[in-house]
Every structure is written in structure tokens, then in C-alpha cells.
Design a protein around this motif. Sequence first.
Motif, PDB file in Angstrom:
ATOM      1  N   ARG A 105       0.762  -1.249   0.034  1.00 43.00           N
ATOM      2  CA  ARG A 105      -0.011  -0.092   0.054  1.00 43.00           C
ATOM      3  C   ARG A 105       0.980   1.101  -0.001  1.00 43.00           C
ATOM      4  O   ARG A 105       0.496   2.248  -0.712  1.00 43.00           O
ATOM      5  CB  ARG A 105      -0.968  -0.104   1.132  1.00 43.00           C
ATOM      6  N   GLU A 106       1.881   1.247   0.681  1.00 51.97           N
ATOM      7  CA  GLU A 106       2.785   2.651   0.775  1.00 51.97           C
ATOM      8  C   GLU A 106       3.670   2.600  -0.544  1.00 51.97           C
ATOM      9  O   GLU A 106       3.401   3.593  -1.037  1.00 51.97           O
ATOM     10  CB  GLU A 106       3.784   2.248   1.796  1.00 51.97           C
ATOM     11  N   ALA A 107       3.845   1.580  -1.174  1.00 48.79           N
ATOM     12  CA  ALA A 107       4.488   1.547  -2.481  1.00 48.79           C
ATOM     13  C   ALA A 107       3.604   2.208  -3.691  1.00 48.79           C
ATOM     14  O   ALA A 107       4.033   2.822  -4.220  1.00 48.79           O
ATOM     15  CB  ALA A 107       5.169   0.177  -2.929  1.00 48.79           C
ATOM     16  N   MET A 108       2.264   1.491  -3.343  1.00 50.17           N
ATOM     17  CA  MET A 108       1.477   2.267  -4.329  1.00 50.17           C
ATOM     18  C   MET A 108       1.064   3.510  -3.915  1.00 50.17           C
ATOM     19  O   MET A 108       0.608   4.325  -5.124  1.00 50.17           O
ATOM     20  CB  MET A 108       0.214   1.228  -4.150  1.00 50.17           C
ATOM     21  N   GLN A 109       1.028   4.014  -3.064  1.00 49.46           N
ATOM     22  CA  GLN A 109       0.938   5.468  -2.686  1.00 49.46           C
ATOM     23  C   GLN A 109       1.832   6.300  -3.367  1.00 49.46           C
ATOM     24  O   GLN A 109       1.450   7.434  -3.670  1.00 49.46           O
ATOM     25  CB  GLN A 109       0.535   5.841  -1.308  1.00 49.46           C
ATOM     26  N   GLN A 110       2.953   5.768  -3.364  1.00 52.67           N
ATOM     27  CA  GLN A 110       4.023   6.547  -3.975  1.00 52.67           C
ATOM     28  C   GLN A 110       4.038   6.628  -5.339  1.00 52.67           C
ATOM     29  O   GLN A 110       4.132   7.607  -6.209  1.00 52.67           O
ATOM     30  CB  GLN A 110       5.572   5.878  -3.597  1.00 52.67           C
ATOM     31  N   ALA A 112       1.169   6.436  -7.046  1.00 52.54           N
ATOM     32  CA  ALA A 112       0.084   7.348  -7.048  1.00 52.54           C
ATOM     33  C   ALA A 112       0.820   8.874  -7.219  1.00 52.54           C
ATOM     34  O   ALA A 112       0.072   9.713  -8.015  1.00 52.54           O
ATOM     35  CB  ALA A 112      -0.933   7.399  -5.906  1.00 52.54           C
ATOM     36  N   LEU A 113       1.492   9.181  -6.270  1.00 57.47           N
ATOM     37  CA  LEU A 113       2.347  10.465  -6.428  1.00 57.47           C
ATOM     38  C   LEU A 113       2.899  10.647  -7.826  1.00 57.47           C
ATOM     39  O   LEU A 113       3.025  11.820  -8.062  1.00 57.47           O
ATOM     40  CB  LEU A 113       3.235  10.693  -5.246  1.00 57.47           C
ATOM     41  N   GLU A 114       3.508   9.650  -8.190  1.00 61.73           N
ATOM     42  CA  GLU A 114       4.246   9.751  -9.486  1.00 61.73           C
ATOM     43  C   GLU A 114       3.315   9.888 -10.751  1.00 61.73           C
ATOM     44  O   GLU A 114       3.736   9.921 -11.772  1.00 61.73           O
ATOM     45  CB  GLU A 114       5.261   8.714  -9.548  1.00 61.73           C
ATOM     46  N   GLY A 115       2.026   9.553 -10.518  1.00 62.88           N
ATOM     47  CA  GLY A 115       1.111   9.372 -11.594  1.00 62.88           C
ATOM     48  C   GLY A 115       0.900   7.972 -12.313  1.00 62.88           C
ATOM     49  O   GLY A 115       0.324   7.953 -13.292  1.00 62.88           O
ATOM     50  N   ALA A 116       1.594   7.020 -11.804  1.00 60.47           N
ATOM     51  CA  ALA A 116       1.448   5.891 -12.516  1.00 60.47           C
ATOM     52  C   ALA A 116       0.101   5.214 -12.135  1.00 60.47           C
ATOM     53  O   ALA A 116      -0.461   4.403 -12.963  1.00 60.47           O
ATOM     54  CB  ALA A 116       2.513   4.890 -11.845  1.00 60.47           C
ATOM     55  N   VAL A 117      -0.515   5.375 -10.986  1.00 61.56           N
ATOM     56  CA  VAL A 117      -1.617   4.805 -10.549  1.00 61.56           C
ATOM     57  C   VAL A 117      -2.509   5.808  -9.862  1.00 61.56           C
ATOM     58  O   VAL A 117      -2.246   6.749  -9.542  1.00 61.56           O
ATOM     59  CB  VAL A 117      -1.529   3.708  -9.711  1.00 61.56           C
ATOM     60  N   GLU A 118      -3.845   5.603  -9.754  1.00 60.61           N
ATOM     61  CA  GLU A 118      -4.847   6.161  -9.025  1.00 60.61           C
ATOM     62  C   GLU A 118      -5.533   5.375  -8.089  1.00 60.61           C
ATOM     63  O   GLU A 118      -5.706   4.191  -8.195  1.00 60.61           O
ATOM     64  CB  GLU A 118      -5.698   6.917  -9.973  1.00 60.61           C
ATOM     65  N   VAL A 119      -5.959   6.201  -6.725  1.00 64.53           N
ATOM     66  CA  VAL A 119      -6.452   5.416  -5.685  1.00 64.53           C
ATOM     67  C   VAL A 119      -7.992   5.156  -6.187  1.00 64.53           C
ATOM     68  O   VAL A 119      -8.731   6.202  -6.585  1.00 64.53           O
ATOM     69  CB  VAL A 119      -6.566   6.065  -4.419  1.00 64.53           C
ATOM     70  N   VAL A 120      -8.455   4.017  -6.071  1.00 69.40           N
ATOM     71  CA  VAL A 120      -9.986   3.706  -6.138  1.00 69.40           C
ATOM     72  C   VAL A 120     -10.542   3.333  -4.744  1.00 69.40           C
ATOM     73  O   VAL A 120     -10.191   2.281  -4.148  1.00 69.40           O
ATOM     74  CB  VAL A 120     -10.210   2.475  -7.219  1.00 69.40           C
ATOM     75  N   PRO A 121     -11.375   4.225  -4.207  1.00 72.87           N
ATOM     76  CA  PRO A 121     -11.787   3.895  -2.802  1.00 72.87           C
ATOM     77  C   PRO A 121     -12.323   2.997  -2.717  1.00 72.87           C
ATOM     78  O   PRO A 121     -13.172   2.159  -3.570  1.00 72.87           O
ATOM     79  CB  PRO A 121     -12.785   5.179  -2.514  1.00 72.87           C
ATOM     80  N   ASN A 122     -12.024   2.213  -1.445  1.00 72.38           N
ATOM     81  CA  ASN A 122     -12.660   0.741  -1.073  1.00 72.38           C
ATOM     82  C   ASN A 122     -12.529  -0.373  -2.242  1.00 72.38           C
ATOM     83  O   ASN A 122     -12.771  -1.607  -2.111  1.00 72.38           O
ATOM     84  CB  ASN A 122     -14.126   0.792  -0.840  1.00 72.38           C
ATOM     85  N   ARG A 123     -11.631  -0.371  -3.238  1.00 69.39           N
ATOM     86  CA  ARG A 123     -11.230  -1.243  -4.084  1.00 69.39           C
ATOM     87  C   ARG A 123      -9.679  -1.555  -4.331  1.00 69.39           C
ATOM     88  O   ARG A 123      -9.200  -2.645  -4.055  1.00 69.39           O
ATOM     89  CB  ARG A 123     -11.714  -0.931  -5.385  1.00 69.39           C
ATOM     90  N   GLY A 124      -8.818  -0.290  -4.204  1.00 67.71           N
ATOM     91  CA  GLY A 124      -7.544  -0.634  -4.646  1.00 67.71           C
ATOM     92  C   GLY A 124      -6.751   0.482  -5.310  1.00 67.71           C
ATOM     93  O   GLY A 124      -7.155   1.867  -5.283  1.00 67.71           O
ATOM     94  N   PHE A 125      -5.956   0.081  -6.512  1.00 63.55           N
ATOM     95  CA  PHE A 125      -5.368   1.196  -7.266  1.00 63.55           C
ATOM     96  C   PHE A 125      -5.565   0.767  -8.542  1.00 63.55           C
ATOM     97  O   PHE A 125      -5.251  -0.338  -9.055  1.00 63.55           O
ATOM     98  CB  PHE A 125      -3.970   1.257  -6.850  1.00 63.55           C
ATOM     99  N   ARG A 126      -5.740   1.810  -9.455  1.00 65.58           N
ATOM    100  CA  ARG A 126      -5.822   1.482 -11.052  1.00 65.58           C
ATOM    101  C   ARG A 126      -4.852   2.153 -11.622  1.00 65.58           C
ATOM    102  O   ARG A 126      -4.374   2.920 -11.468  1.00 65.58           O
ATOM    103  CB  ARG A 126      -7.215   1.991 -11.386  1.00 65.58           C
ATOM    104  N   VAL A 127      -4.181   1.132 -12.771  1.00 62.78           N
ATOM    105  CA  VAL A 127      -3.260   1.776 -13.439  1.00 62.78           C
ATOM    106  C   VAL A 127      -3.781   2.504 -14.359  1.00 62.78           C
ATOM    107  O   VAL A 127      -4.593   2.423 -15.023  1.00 62.78           O
ATOM    108  CB  VAL A 127      -2.439   0.469 -14.049  1.00 62.78           C
ATOM    109  N   VAL A 128      -2.819   3.893 -14.325  1.00 62.16           N
ATOM    110  CA  VAL A 128      -3.508   4.918 -15.300  1.00 62.16           C
ATOM    111  C   VAL A 128      -3.273   4.481 -16.831  1.00 62.16           C
ATOM    112  O   VAL A 128      -2.247   3.939 -17.035  1.00 62.16           O
ATOM    113  CB  VAL A 128      -2.836   5.998 -14.940  1.00 62.16           C
ATOM    114  N   GLU A 129      -4.368   4.667 -17.530  1.00 63.02           N
ATOM    115  CA  GLU A 129      -4.247   4.404 -18.997  1.00 63.02           C
ATOM    116  C   GLU A 129      -3.620   5.798 -19.596  1.00 63.02           C
ATOM    117  O   GLU A 129      -4.169   6.715 -19.392  1.00 63.02           O
ATOM    118  CB  GLU A 129      -5.637   3.899 -19.415  1.00 63.02           C
ATOM    119  N   ARG A 130      -2.642   5.662 -20.586  1.00 63.61           N
ATOM    120  CA  ARG A 130      -2.136   6.574 -21.237  1.00 63.61           C
ATOM    121  C   ARG A 130      -2.228   6.484 -22.620  1.00 63.61           C
ATOM    122  O   ARG A 130      -2.229   5.484 -23.171  1.00 63.61           O
ATOM    123  CB  ARG A 130      -0.678   6.777 -20.882  1.00 63.61           C
TER     124      ARG A 130
END
Length: 267
Positions: A105-110, A112-130
Motif C-alpha cells: 500500500r505504501e509503495a502504491m501510494q508513492q 500514485a504521487l508519481e502518476g502511475a496509478v490512481e486510488v480507487v476508494p474501497n477497491r485498490g489502485f487503478r493503473v493509469v491508462e495513457r
Amino acid sequence: MKHSAQGSAGVGADAVRGAGSARVPAQPRAADVGRRSPERDSAARGEHTHSEPPAPRPVVQRSSVRGQILDALRTALVTGDLRPGEVYSAPALGERFGVSATPVREAMQQLALEGAVEVVPNRGFRVVERGARELAELAEVRALIEVPVMVRLARAVPAQRWAELRPLAEVTVRAASSGCPATYAEADRAFHRAVLALSGNEQLVQVADDLHRRAQWPLGGATPPARGRADLLADAHEHTTLLDALITGDLDLVRSLVADHFTGATG
């Protein structure tokens, strides 16, 4: 890669509970000020007493685990194991890596700060589509930053200093030969960091490296295109060609090579 829509609901709550559980040490009473105990007298004389509190636990291990997970997740992004648009939960990824959900979770939060993933409340982390447009914009920004810097360095840095970077350029060729995009991505960034480090501007190196990393993430879509071994090798050989131009001081060629180099997906 397994993924799940469970297990990330407690990210914010855990942080709040952790912050609220901090305790303020008890303050000494006025009557106790100046009163000395036998243990304190022994400590003052340099003697060891068994009542001394144990040394604090090192925190290196936790930080190391989090860093290793972050590196593994970054590799998974580059290779496409973490697919754009997919949602991944910290517990599911933790099970995959054999660790608890917390460092994931801590790594995913990092990320998210870098813009690679976004937080999905109550589910997890979505990988950003570019899309291709974002990749082109990143290439343009990188060119605006790095082209003038490299041209300036080409005028000022002696040929011997450029020649010292040839081993790093050769590492990128070997990494490209492996056909592994993650291996090449790391070697590629290391070469560019070494070149820009000659400017003596650490902020520049950090900003350029962040842009470079983002340019290495795969595009979105059902089947994100991956660069093959031939593409990676062509990109890597541009490093040695660039070094030759820098050593000879061919400014026009340097400018052209650097600008063209950034048009690639991972260059």
C-alpha cells in the motif's frame, strides 16, 4: 498477475488511527526533579545497569521491504504485468510478493504521487491508462529540457569525460540484447542520469529522471504494444552514437540525435 477488488478500504483509516495513537511521555513531578536513583548514579559513572531501556529497533528492514516492493511494482508497470486500466488491491499484491499489504500500500501510494496509478476508494489502485498524445507531450518536454543542456555540456565538457561514460552506454546495449524492457529501462535511465549529472544540477537530474520514468510506462488499451528486442537495440545504439558526437563536439549532430532519441517510447 492476480488482482482483486478487495482490501484497500483501510488506507486512510489506518493512517488516521496511527496518527491518533501517538502518546506524549509522562512529565516528571516537581518533587522528583533533582532526585537521583542508584541506576542513574551508575549510568553517570559509565556503569551498565540492567534497568536501562533496550536500544531502539532498527527501521531499515521495513524501509528496505517497501523499497523492494516499489522496485518490483515499477518493473511490473514497464513489463505490462500491471495492466493499464486494471484495479489491483494491496492484499492481493502482497500475497503475490509474499509480504503484508502495508508495504504494498505504501509503495502504491508513492506510485500514485508519481502518476502511475490512481486510488480507487474501497477497491485498490487503478493503473493509469495513457495515450499516444501523452507520450508525445512527455517527449516534447524532455527535449525542451535536455537538448539545450546537452548542447551546453557538449561545448564545456572535455572529450575524456564523455569517453568515461562509454561503459554505461555499453550496458544499455547489453540490456537491450536481453529483450527485457524493465532491464533496459533501468540501464537507459542510468545513462541519461550520468550525462545530465555533468551539469552539476541535481534538481535537473531529478526532474528529467521523473519524466523519463513516466515515458517508459506502456500505453493503454486491451493489448498495450511492447517494444521488441530490435527496437531496444536501436535505441541503445543511439547512446553510443551520441557519445561519439559529444566527444567530437559536433553540436548540430548532438542536437539532432537527442531530439530524435526522445521520440521513442522509452528513450
